[in-house]
Design a protein around this motif. Structure first.
Motif, PDB file in Angstrom:
ATOM      1  N   ALA A 217       0.824  -1.206   0.000  1.00 11.77           N
ATOM      2  CA  ALA A 217       0.000   0.000   0.000  1.00 11.77           C
ATOM      3  C   ALA A 217       0.860   1.258   0.000  1.00 11.77           C
ATOM      4  O   ALA A 217       0.604   2.204  -0.754  1.00 11.77           O
ATOM      5  CB  ALA A 217      -0.931  -0.010   1.214  1.00 11.77           C
ATOM      6  N   GLY A 218       1.901   1.276   0.851  1.00 11.87           N
ATOM      7  CA  GLY A 218       2.773   2.444   0.886  1.00 11.87           C
ATOM      8  C   GLY A 218       3.510   2.662  -0.423  1.00 11.87           C
ATOM      9  O   GLY A 218       3.647   3.797  -0.887  1.00 11.87           O
ATOM     10  N   ARG A 219       3.982   1.588  -1.033  1.00  8.98           N
ATOM     11  CA  ARG A 219       4.665   1.702  -2.328  1.00  8.98           C
ATOM     12  C   ARG A 219       3.707   2.223  -3.398  1.00  8.98           C
ATOM     13  O   ARG A 219       4.095   3.036  -4.250  1.00  8.98           O
ATOM     14  CB  ARG A 219       5.211   0.338  -2.738  1.00  8.98           C
ATOM     15  N   GLU A 220       2.477   1.760  -3.365  1.00  7.91           N
ATOM     16  CA  GLU A 220       1.507   2.222  -4.354  1.00  7.91           C
ATOM     17  C   GLU A 220       1.171   3.700  -4.161  1.00  7.91           C
ATOM     18  O   GLU A 220       0.895   4.413  -5.130  1.00  7.91           O
ATOM     19  CB  GLU A 220       0.244   1.365  -4.279  1.00  7.91           C
ATOM     20  N   HIS A 221       1.173   4.160  -2.923  1.00  6.95           N
ATOM     21  CA  HIS A 221       0.965   5.593  -2.683  1.00  6.95           C
ATOM     22  C   HIS A 221       2.054   6.427  -3.351  1.00  6.95           C
ATOM     23  O   HIS A 221       1.780   7.463  -3.968  1.00  6.95           O
ATOM     24  CB  HIS A 221       0.934   5.869  -1.188  1.00  6.95           C
ATOM     25  N   LEU A 222       3.301   5.973  -3.240  1.00  6.01           N
ATOM     26  CA  LEU A 222       4.400   6.687  -3.880  1.00  6.01           C
ATOM     27  C   LEU A 222       4.292   6.633  -5.398  1.00  6.01           C
ATOM     28  O   LEU A 222       4.600   7.615  -6.086  1.00  6.01           O
ATOM     29  CB  LEU A 222       5.739   6.102  -3.422  1.00  6.01           C
ATOM     30  N   ALA A 223       3.857   5.500  -5.928  1.00  8.32           N
ATOM     31  CA  ALA A 223       3.657   5.407  -7.370  1.00  8.32           C
ATOM     32  C   ALA A 223       2.556   6.353  -7.830  1.00  8.32           C
ATOM     33  O   ALA A 223       2.673   6.984  -8.894  1.00  8.32           O
ATOM     34  CB  ALA A 223       3.309   3.970  -7.752  1.00  8.32           C
ATOM     35  N   SER A 224       1.501   6.481  -7.052  1.00 12.02           N
ATOM     36  CA  SER A 224       0.429   7.415  -7.386  1.00 12.02           C
ATOM     37  C   SER A 224       0.931   8.846  -7.379  1.00 12.02           C
ATOM     38  O   SER A 224       0.598   9.644  -8.277  1.00 12.02           O
ATOM     39  CB  SER A 224      -0.722   7.260  -6.394  1.00 12.02           C
ATOM     40  N   ILE A 225       1.733   9.186  -6.380  1.00 11.41           N
ATOM     41  CA  ILE A 225       2.295  10.532  -6.319  1.00 11.41           C
ATOM     42  C   ILE A 225       3.188  10.801  -7.518  1.00 11.41           C
ATOM     43  O   ILE A 225       3.141  11.884  -8.121  1.00 11.41           O
ATOM     44  CB  ILE A 225       3.075  10.716  -5.005  1.00 11.41           C
ATOM     45  N   ALA A 226       4.005   9.824  -7.894  1.00 13.65           N
ATOM     46  CA  ALA A 226       4.893   9.996  -9.045  1.00 13.65           C
ATOM     47  C   ALA A 226       4.094  10.242 -10.320  1.00 13.65           C
ATOM     48  O   ALA A 226       4.442  11.129 -11.125  1.00 13.65           O
ATOM     49  CB  ALA A 226       5.786   8.764  -9.204  1.00 13.65           C
ATOM     50  N   ALA A 227       3.019   9.491 -10.515  1.00 13.02           N
ATOM     51  CA  ALA A 227       2.192   9.679 -11.705  1.00 13.02           C
ATOM     52  C   ALA A 227       1.541  11.060 -11.714  1.00 13.02           C
ATOM     53  O   ALA A 227       1.504  11.738 -12.757  1.00 13.02           O
ATOM     54  CB  ALA A 227       1.122   8.591 -11.781  1.00 13.02           C
ATOM     55  N   VAL A 228       1.047  11.502 -10.568  1.00 18.54           N
ATOM     56  CA  VAL A 228       0.406  12.817 -10.497  1.00 18.54           C
ATOM     57  C   VAL A 228       1.424  13.927 -10.704  1.00 18.54           C
ATOM     58  O   VAL A 228       1.125  14.949 -11.335  1.00 18.54           O
ATOM     59  CB  VAL A 228      -0.328  12.974  -9.155  1.00 18.54           C
ATOM     60  N   LEU A 229       2.637  13.761 -10.193  1.00 19.05           N
ATOM     61  CA  LEU A 229       3.675  14.769 -10.411  1.00 19.05           C
ATOM     62  C   LEU A 229       4.023  14.885 -11.888  1.00 19.05           C
ATOM     63  O   LEU A 229       4.315  15.981 -12.383  1.00 19.05           O
ATOM     64  CB  LEU A 229       4.924  14.417  -9.595  1.00 19.05           C
ATOM     65  N   VAL A 230       3.996  13.770 -12.606  1.00 24.58           N
ATOM     66  CA  VAL A 230       4.210  13.831 -14.063  1.00 24.58           C
ATOM     67  C   VAL A 230       3.093  14.626 -14.730  1.00 24.58           C
ATOM     68  O   VAL A 230       3.330  15.466 -15.602  1.00 24.58           O
ATOM     69  CB  VAL A 230       4.304  12.406 -14.648  1.00 24.58           C
ATOM     70  N   VAL A 231       1.841  14.380 -14.306  1.00 28.35           N
ATOM     71  CA  VAL A 231       0.711  15.141 -14.844  1.00 28.35           C
ATOM     72  C   VAL A 231       0.867  16.626 -14.529  1.00 28.35           C
ATOM     73  O   VAL A 231       0.612  17.490 -15.385  1.00 28.35           O
ATOM     74  CB  VAL A 231      -0.614  14.598 -14.276  1.00 28.35           C
TER      75      VAL A 231
END
Length: 265
Positions: A217-231
């Motif tokens: 879950a924590g790793r997926e949160h970071l992946a979500s943040i990375a994707a949003v930062l790209v957006v």
């Protein structure tokens, strides 16, 4: 008389000093708070004042849907259908995971109190819906959730020994809940409203979460943040490009005219 004047003078100095201390400290904090949350607060206040409850139609629907799913999945007859429709695992086929991902946003984890998920949705989805609009909120929430889901597959394929890799046992972990969407929306809203400190605080909190308790879950949160930062980076680049084009057009329009006659369309 002399004693009275001395006392009044001392009192006046003390009051002035105390007042100066208060005005020296708190206005600085107030200005910082206004810079950080002022635009966000003004947008939310004006949106709720103009549209009322209609401004939170998506948020209230999401809260109601999450509460209903939680109620259903805790019944003996409802756990199976909820798992079949909204439980995403990395071991599932990609097409099946993509079909289940939209509903997985509203399937709270069974081992966590549902009131936490409802509070997150009400606060973050509500602010995002007023500031970004209904459809943009949905798109960002889906992108954040999908990024976490796809990262799980990539991490398991890399293996536990690789950087950002995951153990094979995580392929059977159910990826449910609105937390990834909530985190992604929080970062995007902070970027859109220039609440830099709050956005950085959210990112740091998610990094600390992984350092303290390293799980899927924590790793997926970071992946979500990375994707949003790209957006956010793409949005910023497009905005600057558009601003530069408009500036060029204004500069061309105010330039010196040649002797040629004006063109007609």
């Amino acid at each position: 008389m002399s004693t009275t004047r001395t006392g009044s003078t001392g009192t006046g100095r003390s009051g002035t000093a105390g007042s100066g201390t208060r005005t020296g400290r708190f206005p600085a904090l107030r200005r910082a708070a206004l810079r950080e949350w002022g635009p966000l607060f003004t947008t939310v206040r004006n949106g709720l004042r103009e549209r009322g409850v209609r401004a939170l139609a998506l948020t209230l629907t999401a809260v109601t849907l999450t509460a209903t799913v939680q109620l259903v999945q805790n019944q003996s007859w409802g756990h199976g259908p909820v798992q079949a429709l909204g439980a995403v695992r990395a071991e599932d086929p990609v097409w099946l995971a993509l079909l289940r991902t939209p509903l997985s946003l509203f399937v709270p984890a069974l081992d966590l109190p549902v009131w936490g998920a409802l509070a997150q949705i009400l606060l973050v989805f509500g602010i995002a819906e007023v500031c970004l609009g209904r459809w943009r909120t949905l798109v960002i929430a889906y992108v954040a959730t999908l990024a976490g889901t796809l990262y799980a597959r990539v991490g398991i394929a890399l293996g536990p020994d690789a950087f950002l890799g995951l153990p094979a046992s995580d392929a059977q972990v159910v990826d449910t809940g609105p937390s990834a969407a909530v985190v992604g929306l929080a970062v995007y809203v902070c970027h859109a409203r220039r609440a830099w400190f709050t956005g950085a605080l959210v990112i740091v909190a998610m990094v600390v979460e992984v350092l303290v308790k390293d799980n899927l879950a924590g790793r997926e949160h970071l992946a979500s943040i990375a994707a949003v930062l790209v957006v956010c980076a793409v949005r910023e680049w497009l905005g600057r490009r558009r601003a530069g084009r408009d500036q060029d057009l204004r500069a061309g329009g105010s330039g010196v005219r040649s002797g040629a006659p004006p063109m007609r369309s």
